[in-house]
Design a protein around this motif. Sequence first.
Motif, short mmCIF file in Angstrom:
data_model
loop_
_atom_site.label_atom_id
_atom_site.label_comp_id
_atom_site.label_asym_id
_atom_site.label_seq_id
_atom_site.Cartn_x
_atom_site.Cartn_y
_atom_site.Cartn_z
N LEU A 1 43.94 1.81 -13.73
CA LEU A 1 42.48 1.80 -13.78
C LEU A 1 41.89 1.80 -12.38
N MET A 2 42.46 1.01 -11.47
CA MET A 2 41.98 0.97 -10.09
C MET A 2 42.14 2.33 -9.43
N ARG A 3 43.25 2.99 -9.72
CA ARG A 3 43.48 4.33 -9.17
C ARG A 3 42.38 5.28 -9.63
N HIS A 4 42.04 5.21 -10.92
CA HIS A 4 40.96 6.03 -11.47
C HIS A 4 39.65 5.75 -10.74
N LYS A 5 39.35 4.47 -10.52
CA LYS A 5 38.09 4.11 -9.87
C LYS A 5 38.03 4.62 -8.43
N ILE A 6 39.17 4.59 -7.73
CA ILE A 6 39.21 5.09 -6.35
C ILE A 6 38.96 6.59 -6.32
N VAL A 7 39.59 7.33 -7.25
CA VAL A 7 39.37 8.78 -7.33
C VAL A 7 37.91 9.08 -7.65
N LYS A 8 37.33 8.34 -8.58
CA LYS A 8 35.92 8.55 -8.91
C LYS A 8 35.02 8.28 -7.70
N ALA A 9 35.34 7.19 -6.98
CA ALA A 9 34.56 6.87 -5.79
C ALA A 9 34.67 7.98 -4.75
N ALA A 10 35.86 8.59 -4.63
CA ALA A 10 36.04 9.71 -3.70
C ALA A 10 35.19 10.90 -4.10
N HIS A 11 35.24 11.26 -5.37
CA HIS A 11 34.41 12.37 -5.84
C HIS A 11 32.93 12.11 -5.56
N LEU B 1 46.72 8.94 -1.50
CA LEU B 1 46.05 8.17 -2.55
C LEU B 1 46.93 7.03 -3.05
N ASP B 2 48.21 7.34 -3.30
CA ASP B 2 49.12 6.32 -3.83
C ASP B 2 49.22 5.14 -2.87
#
Length: 597
Positions: free
Chosen positions: A148-158, A542-543
């Motif tokens: 979930l945190m990974r998803h949030k980081i990607v969303k924040a990047a977008h 990202l990882d």
Amino acid sequence: MMDTMQGLKRTKYCGEFTAEDIGREAVACGWVQRARDKGMLVFIDLRDRTGIVQLAFDDRTDAELRAKAQTVRSEFVLMAKGEVRRRESVNPDLPTGEVELYVSDLRILAKAQTPPFEITDKTNVKEELRLKYRYLDLRRSEMQHAILMRHKIVKAAHDYYDRNGFLEIETPSLIKSTPEGARDYLVPSRVHPGCFYALPQSPQQYKQLLMLSGYDRYMQIARCFRDEDLRADRQPEFTQIDLEMSFVDEEDVMTVNEGFMAHVFKEVLGVEIPTPFLRMPYDEAMERFGSDKPDTRFGMELCDLSDLLGGCEFKVFKGALEAGGSVRALNVKGAADHLSRKEIDKLVDFVKAYRAKGLAYTRLTADAETSSYEKFLTDAEKEAIRGRLGAEKGDVLLIVADGNNQTVFDSLGALRVELANRLGLIPEGKFNFLWVTDFPLFEYSEEEGRYVAKHHPFTHPAFEDLDKLESDPGACHARAYDMVLNGCEVGGGSIRINTPELQERMFEALGFSEESARAKFGYLIDAFKYGAPPHGGMAYGLDRLVMLMLGKSSIRDVMAFPKVQNASELMTQCPAEVDEKSLRELSIAVTAREEAE
């Protein structure tokens, strides 16, 4: 026959139930965490990716329905309808602990065998077993939180890069093989027998061509592939937050990306990251920390003793200095009671893994002094070393001497971090950012007998070093910058070459013949002839970023389906052999290799 969902729809996730729902009818679904049969009372903890809610059955429940609940076991898949009510026994440790779902309709959608390990966060199961059954391991809330945190980081990047004018553009996954760094993963072509694509190690050349094409600001969440040995923070396939900008210099790229880090930490963790970040030249980072990715959360910096030992007769120190190397040390303050002679002997083996020949020490306990080297020094040399290191009772002095400065830096830099971890010197919950700048443009490869690019062959040399490119490549610096977080390189980039003339000079300095450079990179050199703007960019792992933000020790803990040390996946058992028909279609013959004795 299993039940079906027919006639029911989920109205709420398990972890979303609150006291405000009391008295309302609701439908929840998920997996059984555990079931407790107390005869006329049955309780089932139902779990999904948001949390757990308790299902309740009592003496007023229809007998057939209660009997059905009594057949439920761990990891069964259920759907339950009922009324939300207040729990008689509140569980303060559970976010939904005030309420329960009093069930009027229970559907068993799928049964489950007993899993090979319990689906809980506090598990002592070996990682190999968790990875073999990764689909079960991913049910644990700890893993689900990481994903979930990974998803949030990607969303924040977008969100951040879109707001700053970046366009997300996909680049190819089947590209030309141009190995200059890690080994490529190769993909055979069926329609071009004997020819191969490569999987991209990064979108580097394509994103530069996009700048030439006029797109000005590019970003991509890019999958990348490198056939290299694995470490805790490295995988053969990984994800980059990749970006490039036109008409910029180093300052522009760093400013935009400091803003991104401040944004993502605020959005995802609620942590304020101060900007601008500290900046440190490469040479200073190596001198002070023995690393180009220094962890600045603690002290214990390296100290150069070379100038104090110019006339030293101790052959270990003397030989290192005569060979053009150095003698450097760490003062491990107050560690004499923690580092016994036996522990120091283990540290000798540790530095040998970094090519150091040994580790000299002085241990200053309250009632004794022991040293492996001071008896070979004059009193003046001994006192000069102690004075420069600020040695006091309780300290341990550790020294590495070698004719190769890089060996001294590598071994002491790694030892510094190892000791900080052992002695608990690293504060938790602290995020120290810095930029490392002014990297060498080249490094000499003994294996290849030539200079290779420190970063990649498209990095622009420092303006003041352009005239040294052919005459003294080892003295050239790069317009490159790495973002370091807590001792890990979290991202890196550079200003790129944008003229065909300079790019050709760069290839020549790297030992490429004109024919070889054109065969591998001719399309890029030709493209630069049509007007390429000054441009630069960077990429984040990202990882690795997710790992650091969550305080994990391995990127395997933040990836859904990672590989293990030998680049295999335990769950699907890949890589695997393929059938002869497939090989013939690809014009591939496999040569069997006998295992070395």
